[in-house]
Design a protein around this motif. Structure first.
Motif, PDB file in Angstrom:
ATOM      1  N   LEU A 169       0.839  -1.055   0.028  1.00  0.00           N
ATOM      2  CA  LEU A 169      -0.054   0.142  -0.011  1.00  0.00           C
ATOM      3  C   LEU A 169       0.736   1.386  -0.021  1.00  0.00           C
ATOM      4  CD1 LEU A 169      -2.977   0.772   0.418  1.00  0.00           C
ATOM      5  CD2 LEU A 169      -2.327   1.220   2.644  1.00  0.00           C
ATOM      6  N   PRO A 170       0.549   2.153  -0.872  1.00  0.00           N
ATOM      7  CA  PRO A 170      -0.350   1.939  -2.133  1.00  0.00           C
ATOM      8  C   PRO A 170       0.362   0.975  -3.075  1.00  0.00           C
ATOM      9  CG  PRO A 170       0.875   3.951  -2.314  1.00  0.00           C
ATOM     10  CD  PRO A 170       1.244   3.532  -0.950  1.00  0.00           C
ATOM     11  N   GLY A 171      -0.430   0.331  -3.992  1.00  0.00           N
ATOM     12  CA  GLY A 171      -0.252  -0.510  -5.067  1.00  0.00           C
ATOM     13  C   GLY A 171      -1.058  -0.320  -6.199  1.00  0.00           C
ATOM     14  N   PRO A 172      -0.713  -1.246  -7.265  1.00  0.00           N
ATOM     15  CA  PRO A 172      -1.751  -1.314  -8.285  1.00  0.00           C
ATOM     16  C   PRO A 172      -3.360  -1.840  -7.853  1.00  0.00           C
ATOM     17  CG  PRO A 172       0.194  -2.408  -8.901  1.00  0.00           C
ATOM     18  CD  PRO A 172       0.394  -2.082  -7.261  1.00  0.00           C
ATOM     19  N   GLY A 173      -3.999  -0.861  -8.122  1.00  0.00           N
ATOM     20  CA  GLY A 173      -5.495  -1.147  -7.619  1.00  0.00           C
ATOM     21  C   GLY A 173      -5.845  -0.800  -6.430  1.00  0.00           C
ATOM     22  N   ILE A 174      -5.132  -0.107  -5.562  1.00  0.00           N
ATOM     23  CA  ILE A 174      -5.363   0.366  -4.363  1.00  0.00           C
ATOM     24  C   ILE A 174      -4.334   1.409  -4.110  1.00  0.00           C
ATOM     25  CG2 ILE A 174      -4.372  -1.332  -3.069  1.00  0.00           C
ATOM     26  CD1 ILE A 174      -6.244  -1.276  -0.909  1.00  0.00           C
ATOM     27  N   GLU A 175      -4.994   2.851  -3.987  1.00  0.00           N
ATOM     28  CA  GLU A 175      -4.102   3.997  -3.495  1.00  0.00           C
ATOM     29  C   GLU A 175      -4.245   4.204  -2.135  1.00  0.00           C
ATOM     30  OE1 GLU A 175      -2.410   6.276  -5.248  1.00  0.00           O
ATOM     31  OE2 GLU A 175      -2.497   4.545  -6.791  1.00  0.00           O
ATOM     32  N   GLN A 176      -5.127   3.902  -1.169  1.00  0.00           N
ATOM     33  CA  GLN A 176      -5.053   3.945   0.188  1.00  0.00           C
ATOM     34  C   GLN A 176      -6.455   3.065   0.419  1.00  0.00           C
ATOM     35  OE1 GLN A 176      -6.839   7.611   2.050  1.00  0.00           O
ATOM     36  NE2 GLN A 176      -7.371   8.418   0.087  1.00  0.00           N
ATOM     37  N   LEU A 177      -6.344   2.889   1.810  1.00  0.00           N
ATOM     38  CA  LEU A 177      -7.635   1.996   2.454  1.00  0.00           C
ATOM     39  C   LEU A 177      -7.923   3.013   3.678  1.00  0.00           C
ATOM     40  CD1 LEU A 177      -9.341  -0.578   2.573  1.00  0.00           C
ATOM     41  CD2 LEU A 177      -7.670  -1.609   4.009  1.00  0.00           C
ATOM     42  N   ASP A 178      -8.396   4.275   3.567  1.00  0.00           N
ATOM     43  CA  ASP A 178      -8.858   5.373   4.400  1.00  0.00           C
ATOM     44  C   ASP A 178      -9.137   4.698   5.833  1.00  0.00           C
ATOM     45  OD1 ASP A 178      -9.626   7.646   5.376  1.00  0.00           O
ATOM     46  OD2 ASP A 178     -11.296   7.995   4.229  1.00  0.00           O
ATOM     47  N   PRO A 179      -8.347   5.106   7.056  1.00  0.00           N
ATOM     48  CA  PRO A 179      -7.443   6.095   7.003  1.00  0.00           C
ATOM     49  C   PRO A 179      -6.054   5.625   6.879  1.00  0.00           C
ATOM     50  CG  PRO A 179      -7.885   5.391   9.154  1.00  0.00           C
ATOM     51  CD  PRO A 179      -8.630   4.467   8.115  1.00  0.00           C
ATOM     52  N   PHE A 180      -5.752   4.244   6.517  1.00  0.00           N
ATOM     53  CA  PHE A 180      -4.483   4.019   6.266  1.00  0.00           C
ATOM     54  C   PHE A 180      -3.917   4.242   4.798  1.00  0.00           C
ATOM     55  CE2 PHE A 180      -7.237   0.738   8.824  1.00  0.00           C
ATOM     56  CZ  PHE A 180      -6.225   0.983   9.735  1.00  0.00           C
TER      57      PHE A 180
END
Length: 288
Positions: free
Chosen positions: A25-36
């Motif tokens: 994280l971040p990576g292909p297909g996922i920029e964030q996992l709010d708030p992470f």
């Protein structure tokens, strides 16, 4: 009922010099996992005698928090607020960058001289706009400072937030998170079956550090970040082999994110101001 697996995101190799580094994280297909916002997994690897140690010399941060888990080895911390510590295996460093500071994360002289195993996880957690400019702070916890909850064939090491064990014993982590964040490491033996808290409306952070486990019948892949459904208030994990998980949950902020290098704010203008303040010396300096 328990949450189910929606998607798994592989950590991307991005070595830093001779430091083995994976980033889910971040990576292909996922920029964030709010708030992470960000996770680096360094190691595991073994350093030889007379090594150069970690390469993270003095650098600035503003607008978020870093939580660093030392799974193996040692890590020294020094910052412009005058905080200094050396944390060993099993310990955690929790730093609130807030309005801005300079810090260094390096290997102690003893580790550079003697070498040894090293494995570290560093998680970046966003702060809401109302707390972006909060006063910087740092807490270093040794392994003995972190409560260990023993479950059948499992151990939970609770850093922040609340956990109720299978015997209904309630425990609270030693860090009082500004945003009510819950973070823990989970160590599973073969045959373990464990229910972890996941309040409805919170995003769950689940990263497979090593081993083999499953959630709701879906096998979890090692070195993957797991995105879960959000319709239930627990996550049931089972292990077919020894496994270590980084687990937590937090309420999503739902705010715009502007980030550049070591700064995470809400707007591009705030990023530009952070650079200007740092260059003007407003973050302080680390004394040699």
């Amino acid at each position: 009922m328990t949450r189910t697996v929606l998607q798994q995101f592989p950590a991307q190799r991005d070595d830093i010099g001779d430091l083995t580094t994976r980033r889910p994280l971040p990576g292909p297909g996922i920029e964030q996992l709010d708030p992470f916002l960000f996770l680096n997994h360094h190691g595991p690897q073994t350093y030889p005698r007379n090594n150069q140690g970690l390469p993270f010399g003095p650098h600035p941060h503003r607008g978020f928090e870093t939580v660093t888990f030392i799974l193996q080895g040692e890590l020294s911390h020094l910052d412009s607020g005058g905080q200094e510590s050396i944390i060993g295996a099993g310990g955690v460093q929790w730093m609130t960058a807030g309005s801005g500071l300079v810090h260094a994360e390096l290997s102690p002289q003893s580790f550079k001289r003697e070498g040894g195993p090293l494995e570290i996880l560093q998680l970046w957690v966003n702060l809401p706009a109302r707390l972006k400019m909060t006063a910087p702070a740092y807490v270093g916890l040794q392994g003995a400072d972190i409560p260990t909850i023993t479950e059948p064939l499992a151990e939970v090491r609770l850093i922040s937030g609340d956990y109720v064990s299978s015997t209904q014993h309630s425990e609270r982590g030693p860090i009082d998170s500004l945003t009510g964040l819950c973070l823990m490491t989970v160590h599973l033996q073969p045959g373990a079956r464990l229910s972890l808290p996941a309040p409805v409306g919170h995003n769950v952070f689940l990263y497979v550090v090593d081993g083999q486990a499953s959630v709701a019948g879906t096998a979890l892949q090692c070195h993957h970040l797991v995105k879960l459904s959000d319709t239930h208030d627990s996550v049931t994990v089972e292990a077919t082999a020894c496994a270590t998980l980084l687990y937590g949950h937090g309420e999503p902020l739902g705010e715009p994110v502007a980030s550049y290098g070591p700064f995470v704010m809400n707007t591009r203008e705030e990023i530009q101001q952070a650079f200007a303040d740092y260059q003007a010396g407003k973050f302080g300096h680390i004394q040699d």
